[in-house]
Design an enzyme around this catalytic site. Structure first.
Site: not given
Ligand code: AMP
Length: 200
Positions: A13, A88, A127, A139, A150
């Site tokens: 994404k 999400r 990654r 990360r 996740r």
């Molecule tokens: P991402 O970079 O999108 O993979 O997000 C990293 C982490 O941020 C996720 O595993 C969640 O802990 C948190 N996070 C990001 N977006 C959301 C969301 N829309 N709702 C809840 N937690 C989020």
């Protein structure tokens, strides 16, 4: 153009959002990036999110909805945006509908990157390796334990969004396992078809 990119962690994404930013000149609103910035800055939101993110869980809906609400009100998001990593949960999708309706605006597209989940773990490991090779900080949640949580959160809480948007005739699915360029072209085609009828 206002769109959502859906797909599990590691589906690409972020990469595809960057392409859309270049092609359509709209900002990428990544809740993950916003939250990581909040954690790094030690803000109240960051303090609340830090541990949850490190273990791979989902940050509470009201926290994420709050930051997205503030972000889409900013000047650069007026002409459109890509939501990457939001919504999400169904509750977040409903809150988004409400926020957009209040502003008198609508989503133009929801694109789901369909991927083979078995391949995701390898992508995540890759990654992490690439980030390390570039001298970047890896990360905290790009490790097998957090990744499983996740992915589980995705299956249980985020996958139902496909039905949510399908029922609203908004969902477009594309093969996220294809080479990156092909995925980009496929998304561009979907969006270009919308552009004719949409002011970007
Ligand atoms: P991402 O970079 O999108 O993979 O997000 C990293 C982490 O941020 C996720 O595993 C969640 O802990 C948190 N996070 C990001 N977006 C959301 C969301 N829309 N709702 C809840 N937690 C989020």
């Amino acid at each position: 153009m206002r769109l959502i990119l859906l797909g599990p962690p590691g589906a690409g994404k972020g990469t595809q959002s960057e392409r859309i930013v270049e092609r359509f000149g709209i900002p990428q609103l990544s809740t993950g990036e916003m939250l990581r910035a909040a954690v790094a800055a030690g803000t109240p939101v960051g303090l609340q999110a830090k541990e949850i993110m490190a273990r791979g869980g989902l940050v509470p809906d009201e926290v994420v909805v709050g930051i997205v609400g503030d972000r889409i009100a900013e000047e650069d998001a007026r002409g459109g945006f890509i939501l990457d990593g939001f919504p999400r949960t169904v509750a977040q999708a409903e809150a988004l509908d409400h926020m957009l309706a209040q502003r008198g605006i609508k989503l133009d597209a929801v694109v789901e990157l369909k991927v083979d989940e078995d391949a995701l773990l390898a992508r995540i490991a890759n990654r992490a390796r690439e980030a390390q090779a570039r001298g970047e900080t890896v990360r905290k949640d790009d490790n097998p334990e957090a990744f499983k949580i996740r992915l589980d959160a995705y299956r249980k809480q985020t996958a139902p969004l496909s039905d949510y948007y399908r029922a609203r005739n908004m969902l477009q699915v594309t093969d996220g396992m294809a080479p990156m360029e092909e995925v980009s072209s496929s998304i561009s085609e979907i969006l270009s078809a919308k552009v004719a009828s949409v002011a970007i």
